[in-house]
Design a protein around this motif. Sequence first.
Motif, PDB file in Angstrom:
ATOM      1  N   VAL A 162       0.839  -1.202   0.000  1.00 26.22           N
ATOM      2  CA  VAL A 162       0.000   0.000   0.000  1.00 26.22           C
ATOM      3  C   VAL A 162       0.875   1.253   0.000  1.00 26.22           C
ATOM      4  CG1 VAL A 162      -0.362   0.454   2.479  1.00 26.22           C
ATOM      5  CG2 VAL A 162      -2.209   0.854   0.871  1.00 26.22           C
ATOM      6  N   LEU A 163       2.064   1.187   0.610  1.00 23.99           N
ATOM      7  CA  LEU A 163       3.002   2.309   0.526  1.00 23.99           C
ATOM      8  C   LEU A 163       3.480   2.494  -0.906  1.00 23.99           C
ATOM      9  CD1 LEU A 163       5.229   1.879   3.745  1.00 23.99           C
ATOM     10  CD2 LEU A 163       3.263   3.376   3.396  1.00 23.99           C
ATOM     11  N   PHE A 164       3.757   1.388  -1.585  1.00 23.36           N
ATOM     12  CA  PHE A 164       4.164   1.453  -2.993  1.00 23.36           C
ATOM     13  C   PHE A 164       3.073   2.086  -3.844  1.00 23.36           C
ATOM     14  CE2 PHE A 164       4.174  -0.556  -7.211  1.00 23.36           C
ATOM     15  CZ  PHE A 164       5.446  -0.191  -7.664  1.00 23.36           C
ATOM     16  N   ASP A 165       1.823   1.655  -3.633  1.00 27.95           N
ATOM     17  CA  ASP A 165       0.718   2.216  -4.418  1.00 27.95           C
ATOM     18  C   ASP A 165       0.502   3.688  -4.117  1.00 27.95           C
ATOM     19  OD1 ASP A 165       0.326  -0.211  -5.587  1.00 27.95           O
ATOM     20  OD2 ASP A 165      -1.498  -0.732  -4.498  1.00 27.95           O
ATOM     21  N   ALA A 166       0.728   4.084  -2.851  1.00 27.01           N
ATOM     22  CA  ALA A 166       0.580   5.496  -2.490  1.00 27.01           C
ATOM     23  C   ALA A 166       1.571   6.355  -3.264  1.00 27.01           C
ATOM     24  CB  ALA A 166       0.772   5.678  -0.988  1.00 27.01           C
ATOM     25  N   VAL A 167       2.790   5.865  -3.413  1.00 29.82           N
ATOM     26  CA  VAL A 167       3.819   6.612  -4.140  1.00 29.82           C
ATOM     27  C   VAL A 167       3.492   6.680  -5.628  1.00 29.82           C
ATOM     28  CG1 VAL A 167       6.251   6.599  -4.836  1.00 29.82           C
ATOM     29  CG2 VAL A 167       5.619   6.092  -2.459  1.00 29.82           C
ATOM     30  N   VAL A 168       3.093   5.549  -6.216  1.00 27.08           N
ATOM     31  CA  VAL A 168       2.814   5.510  -7.659  1.00 27.08           C
ATOM     32  C   VAL A 168       1.624   6.392  -8.026  1.00 27.08           C
ATOM     33  CG1 VAL A 168       2.212   4.019  -9.603  1.00 27.08           C
ATOM     34  CG2 VAL A 168       3.786   3.195  -7.853  1.00 27.08           C
ATOM     35  N   THR A 169       0.609   6.421  -7.183  1.00 22.44           N
ATOM     36  CA  THR A 169      -0.617   7.173  -7.512  1.00 22.44           C
ATOM     37  C   THR A 169      -0.567   8.631  -7.069  1.00 22.44           C
ATOM     38  OG1 THR A 169      -1.687   6.492  -5.432  1.00 22.44           O
ATOM     39  CG2 THR A 169      -2.025   5.084  -7.358  1.00 22.44           C
ATOM     40  N   ALA A 170       0.458   9.019  -6.316  1.00 19.94           N
ATOM     41  CA  ALA A 170       0.529  10.385  -5.785  1.00 19.94           C
ATOM     42  C   ALA A 170       0.474  11.473  -6.868  1.00 19.94           C
ATOM     43  CB  ALA A 170       1.789  10.546  -4.930  1.00 19.94           C
ATOM     44  N   PRO A 171       1.112  11.287  -8.032  1.00 20.87           N
ATOM     45  CA  PRO A 171       1.057  12.346  -9.047  1.00 20.87           C
ATOM     46  C   PRO A 171      -0.352  12.690  -9.523  1.00 20.87           C
ATOM     47  CG  PRO A 171       2.838  10.806  -9.528  1.00 20.87           C
ATOM     48  CD  PRO A 171       2.045  10.214  -8.411  1.00 20.87           C
ATOM     49  N   LEU A 172      -1.299  11.787  -9.370  1.00 25.12           N
ATOM     50  CA  LEU A 172      -2.646  12.092  -9.841  1.00 25.12           C
ATOM     51  C   LEU A 172      -3.307  13.188  -9.017  1.00 25.12           C
ATOM     52  CD1 LEU A 172      -2.259   9.339 -11.378  1.00 25.12           C
ATOM     53  CD2 LEU A 172      -4.753   9.187 -11.286  1.00 25.12           C
ATOM     54  N   GLU A 173      -2.897  13.363  -7.765  1.00 26.43           N
ATOM     55  CA  GLU A 173      -3.477  14.423  -6.955  1.00 26.43           C
ATOM     56  C   GLU A 173      -3.186  15.787  -7.581  1.00 26.43           C
ATOM     57  OE1 GLU A 173      -3.557  15.980  -2.315  1.00 26.43           O
ATOM     58  OE2 GLU A 173      -1.768  14.973  -3.095  1.00 26.43           O
ATOM     59  N   ALA A 174      -1.924  16.005  -7.952  1.00 27.09           N
ATOM     60  CA  ALA A 174      -1.554  17.288  -8.579  1.00 27.09           C
ATOM     61  C   ALA A 174      -2.193  17.419  -9.956  1.00 27.09           C
ATOM     62  CB  ALA A 174      -0.036  17.392  -8.679  1.00 27.09           C
ATOM     63  N   TYR A 175      -2.272  16.308 -10.684  1.00 25.21           N
ATOM     64  CA  TYR A 175      -2.865  16.334 -12.028  1.00 25.21           C
ATOM     65  C   TYR A 175      -4.331  16.733 -11.960  1.00 25.21           C
ATOM     66  CZ  TYR A 175      -4.681  14.494 -16.446  1.00 25.21           C
ATOM     67  OH  TYR A 175      -5.324  14.352 -17.661  1.00 25.21           O
ATOM     68  N   TRP A 176      -5.092  16.109 -11.059  1.00 26.77           N
ATOM     69  CA  TRP A 176      -6.520  16.428 -10.923  1.00 26.77           C
ATOM     70  C   TRP A 176      -6.720  17.865 -10.434  1.00 26.77           C
ATOM     71  CZ3 TRP A 176      -7.548  11.209  -8.039  1.00 26.77           C
ATOM     72  CH2 TRP A 176      -7.773  10.194  -8.987  1.00 26.77           C
ATOM     73  N   THR A 177      -5.832  18.292  -9.540  1.00 25.42           N
ATOM     74  CA  THR A 177      -5.948  19.656  -9.017  1.00 25.42           C
ATOM     75  C   THR A 177      -5.772  20.682 -10.130  1.00 25.42           C
ATOM     76  OG1 THR A 177      -5.126  18.948  -6.852  1.00 25.42           O
ATOM     77  CG2 THR A 177      -5.010  21.297  -7.354  1.00 25.42           C
ATOM     78  N   SER A 178      -4.819  20.433 -11.031  1.00 26.90           N
ATOM     79  CA  SER A 178      -4.602  21.375 -12.147  1.00 26.90           C
ATOM     80  C   SER A 178      -5.807  21.434 -13.070  1.00 26.90           C
ATOM     81  CB  SER A 178      -3.352  20.973 -12.934  1.00 26.90           C
ATOM     82  OG  SER A 178      -3.549  19.719 -13.576  1.00 26.90           O
ATOM     83  N   LEU A 179      -6.465  20.289 -13.273  1.00 26.02           N
ATOM     84  CA  LEU A 179      -7.682  20.288 -14.092  1.00 26.02           C
ATOM     85  C   LEU A 179      -8.794  21.089 -13.421  1.00 26.02           C
ATOM     86  CD1 LEU A 179      -7.967  16.580 -15.367  1.00 26.02           C
ATOM     87  CD2 LEU A 179      -7.422  18.601 -16.726  1.00 26.02           C
ATOM     88  N   ALA A 180      -8.923  20.909 -12.121  1.00 25.65           N
ATOM     89  CA  ALA A 180      -9.991  21.600 -11.389  1.00 25.65           C
ATOM     90  C   ALA A 180      -9.773  23.105 -11.377  1.00 25.65           C
ATOM     91  CB  ALA A 180     -10.062  21.066  -9.956  1.00 25.65           C
ATOM     92  N   LEU A 181      -8.496  23.550 -11.365  1.00 28.05           N
ATOM     93  CA  LEU A 181      -8.189  24.987 -11.306  1.00 28.05           C
ATOM     94  C   LEU A 181      -8.343  25.672 -12.655  1.00 28.05           C
ATOM     95  CD1 LEU A 181      -5.079  24.948  -8.931  1.00 28.05           C
ATOM     96  CD2 LEU A 181      -7.428  25.639  -8.385  1.00 28.05           C
ATOM     97  N   ASN A 182      -8.336  24.878 -13.716  1.00 28.49           N
ATOM     98  CA  ASN A 182      -8.484  25.451 -15.062  1.00 28.49           C
ATOM     99  C   ASN A 182      -9.967  25.697 -15.329  1.00 28.49           C
ATOM    100  OD1 ASN A 182      -8.491  26.123 -17.780  1.00 28.49           O
ATOM    101  ND2 ASN A 182      -6.917  24.607 -18.310  1.00 28.49           N
ATOM    102  N   LYS A 183     -10.380  26.943 -15.168  1.00 30.44           N
ATOM    103  CA  LYS A 183     -11.804  27.282 -15.266  1.00 30.44           C
ATOM    104  C   LYS A 183     -12.378  27.044 -16.655  1.00 30.44           C
ATOM    105  CE  LYS A 183     -11.996  28.696 -10.998  1.00 30.44           C
ATOM    106  NZ  LYS A 183     -12.735  27.929  -9.985  1.00 30.44           N
ATOM    107  N   SER A 184     -11.529  27.088 -17.672  1.00 32.63           N
ATOM    108  CA  SER A 184     -12.054  26.880 -19.025  1.00 32.63           C
ATOM    109  C   SER A 184     -12.412  25.427 -19.280  1.00 32.63           C
ATOM    110  CB  SER A 184     -11.014  27.342 -20.062  1.00 32.63           C
ATOM    111  OG  SER A 184      -9.820  26.571 -19.957  1.00 32.63           O
ATOM    112  N   GLU A 185     -11.805  24.528 -18.485  1.00 29.70           N
ATOM    113  CA  GLU A 185     -12.117  23.104 -18.609  1.00 29.70           C
ATOM    114  C   GLU A 185     -13.399  22.799 -17.844  1.00 29.70           C
ATOM    115  OE1 GLU A 185     -10.494  21.057 -20.418  1.00 29.70           O
ATOM    116  OE2 GLU A 185      -8.578  22.051 -20.804  1.00 29.70           O
TER     117      GLU A 185
END
Length: 1019
Positions: free
Chosen positions: A621-644
């Motif tokens: 589960v620690l390994f999966d936490a590290v591998v999936t961590a970049p998606l948090e920043a990716y989703w946040t950038s999509l949410a902040l882009n008001k045109s999307e």
Amino acid sequence: MKCVLHCIFFLLLWITPNTRVCASHQGIPLSVVKLWASAFGGEMKSLATKYSGSQLLQKKYKELEQSVRVEEIDGIKLVKKLAGEMEQMFHKKAEAIKRLVEAAEEAHLNHEEDPELQYEYFNAVLINEMDEEGRSLELGGEFILQPNEHFNNLSVNLSLSVVQVPTNMYNKDSAIVNGVYWSEALNTVFVDNFKRDPSLIWQYFGSAKGFFRQYPVLPTYLAGYNEELHYVEPCLNGTLVQADVTNKDHFRDHLDKLFAKGIGMLDVALTEAFELLSNFNETGRGSVCSQAIMLVTDGAVETYDAVFAQYNWPDRKVRVFPYLIGRESAFADNLKWMACANKGYFTQISTLADVQENVMEYLHVLSRPKVIDREHDMVWTEAYVDNTRPQAQKLEDAQGPVLMTTVAMPVFSTKNETRNKGILLGVVGTDVPVSEILKAIPKYKLGIHGYAFAITNNGYILTHPDLQPLYEEGKKRRKSSYSSVDLSEVEWEDKEDELRNAMVNRQTGSFSMKVKKTVDKGKRVLVLHNDYYYTDIKGTPFSLGVALSRGHGKYFFRGNTSVEEGLHDLEHPDVLLANEWTYCNTEEHPEHNFLTQIDAIKLYFNGEPHLKCDKDLIQEVLFDAVVTAPLEAYWTSLALNKSENSDKGVEIAYLCTRTGLSRINLFVMPDQLTNQDFLTGEDKEVVFSADHFPLWYKRAAEQVPGTFIYSLPFGTGSENKSVVLASSAIHLLDERESPIAAAVGIQMKLEFFQRKFWTASRQCAALDGKCSISCDNDEISCYLIDNNGFIIVAEDLSLTGVFFGEAEGAVMSKLVSMGSFKRVNLYDYRSICRVYAQTSDTAHTLLHPYFALFAAVRWLLTEFVIFLVEFNLYSWWHSDLTIKAQRGGKTMLVPCDKEYPAFVSERTIKETVGNIDCESCVKSFVIQQIPSSNLFMVVIDNTCDCSDFGPVNMDPIEIMYNESLKCERLKFQKERRRPDTCHPFHHEENSMECGGSVGLTPSLISTVLIVLIVTIFPR
């Protein structure tokens, strides 16, 4: 040449009337439908990929491909390891019970019975109850009760136990008071057991005198014959059947057919009973252990010693228990003689109140050999619903049925002066929630579709993901036979019972078969190939099985990451761990009870010595936490882009991994969500549970890699159909048998999804922009359906979520006949059917005064026999409130078998053009798969009416058996494992302790008699 011309002429005649079909077919050009499907599929794939982050996550796992180690799961090794862990868990419960037995027997040994004893104890019914003047009631008292999460948030007191006395018994009776007094010694053992094993829940002592001591403190609220022999169930002529719930209910129903007529031929009935027992044992079907004949009658004109001399003397291998029904005593001496001469016990039953008080006597007699030998056999029950208390009922309404098993042991009198009487003092026991058993099973090692299950030596299920004790969704009604469900009823593809019989006989081995597993509330089916592995759980009557699906389900992979990096990413606010999975055991020590699993993992790595954790699961589960961590920043950038996502059609992005880790990102505010199931977890099918992966995860795993599966959540209200889920599995490797590392997806508004579909269906390839066909045209109907035939988009919004065959029966029938969809027949051998209740005309009872007497005797006899058939020592204190047969108006609900269909698309068929011959026209249609999805666009010609075909529905149909087959099914005996020990008699027992009688009025007639033949299998 003549033949050729004739054939050509015939062909022309056949084609000529159908020229309109060609014109109609031109109205639905395949190329246009393919264009629509391609446009819609391309846009949805792009949108789902973008917002789910599937490509990013696939890339991250790909980057680490060389650093992970893929392992094939050794099924035999796995099931043995799990069985060993379960053995340890069960052993701890058994040791707690043994300590209670020792304490109870010692306390009784040191107690001298005092008929004048006065002792104030706490009665569960009276605690914290006040009289009109505000004073505590006698035998009540004030108790501090506090809600305890371990006991399902019920208010309890962990310092003492409390006593329950049945309402039909005097709570200050000398026998009750003496028993309560000496059993107070159990309090310290109850508390000590709970300290040793904090996972214990209810502990109790059930006295043979009728009272019940429970820890912790919890308040409680209030063969028939006459002149000629015939069997109660004619089908069972000459045979015996197992006394399971189904057979007992069947027997109960047939008691209504008893009638009184003339003098009972008791000698004939006894002869038949003895011969039946002898024949049954000679064939190897009997237990060849304790055997008994229970004679229920209102009289016996002689002692029938000739019959006993021929069949039962001198060995007396069959005990005889006569029960005299009614107040007449003329025949009491004859019946008592039968009991004394055959090591049984005689009892007279005058009123229904006598039933529970007197039926216990046969248990005392049958237990004498064990008491004298000091054989404390341990009993484990099948799974049952804990509904014995009103509070538990409330819990069930909120969380579903609470399944339990109970471990119990008898308590004997060890006093030398009563040794030959073999006195049974009662039973001690503790309940074990099935959920605790599931905690010993690491779901992450079983794969997406894998599961573990356990059965008893009788083949009954202790735990299985398909054990469903409720029926009629949402009504919380229990099936009458839910506690005696045989493994063959859920693993029904095993027609020869190979898996079941091997497990019943406690073997270790493997088995393989193709199975059809239903998901999504039974509306969908997954066709899998399962490998089964099984072994016994030592020290218990249980055997454990593990099912692994072939392909990705047989592989596991190990990643590697530093603890520091893993803990850092695990603590992100969007991370959740499977609530019902055990990463660390936080229940063993009270100081850990309030820790979250993430907090427990942190404490584990800080060196907490008393915290037991699953090291392998935590590392992954620690390994999966590290591998999936970049998606948090990716989703946040999509949410902040008001045109999307300006129209907020995409509401949620989510992911789950094979280790139970999940991340959720909201693209809208929580109060703007159309469906909040991902946040609340109210729909148990969309989250991890102790025995299954989320539904969308399981379905995505069976899709072609890189594609998305779209679905509507099935709910009870229309609001639950207002979103669409799009999910995709993330494969670790490119190979077909690659493990699945995770699954991702998005939640969209249904209205947004439908709008995208209608926009795509208006496109055309015409250079002038004038389309020859459009879904806006009245001449055609357009649908979007999934791979199981459920409508996601239709012009009629009320059809959303409806099976396509109900809206377009003719087209669905054609799709099945052409092979585009397959009909899969499924079976439910634990279903409930509504039948008309038969009523009897009782007017004839008014015609003669003797009928009133006959009716009274028959009623008492019937009620007694029902109690006798259903009674066991455990049920003395725990009455199961399951539904026997729900009568309402002119119908009642009874157990039955049902067959029902499911439908699955054929993956190899991407497009189909079809014609349907209707009554006066030919209907054409086109079906085209949506690329990279599980969806199909169906375009249908509306100009031809095919309503005469009728709908194709998924309603279950009761399987009707003819009388001969019904009889064979009733008599069929599945294999069971016989007991390892047998205690039918003991040479020291005092068989002259065989009952007594009360002098009442002499009998005038002998009417109804019943013989119950018992061959006893200890559990």
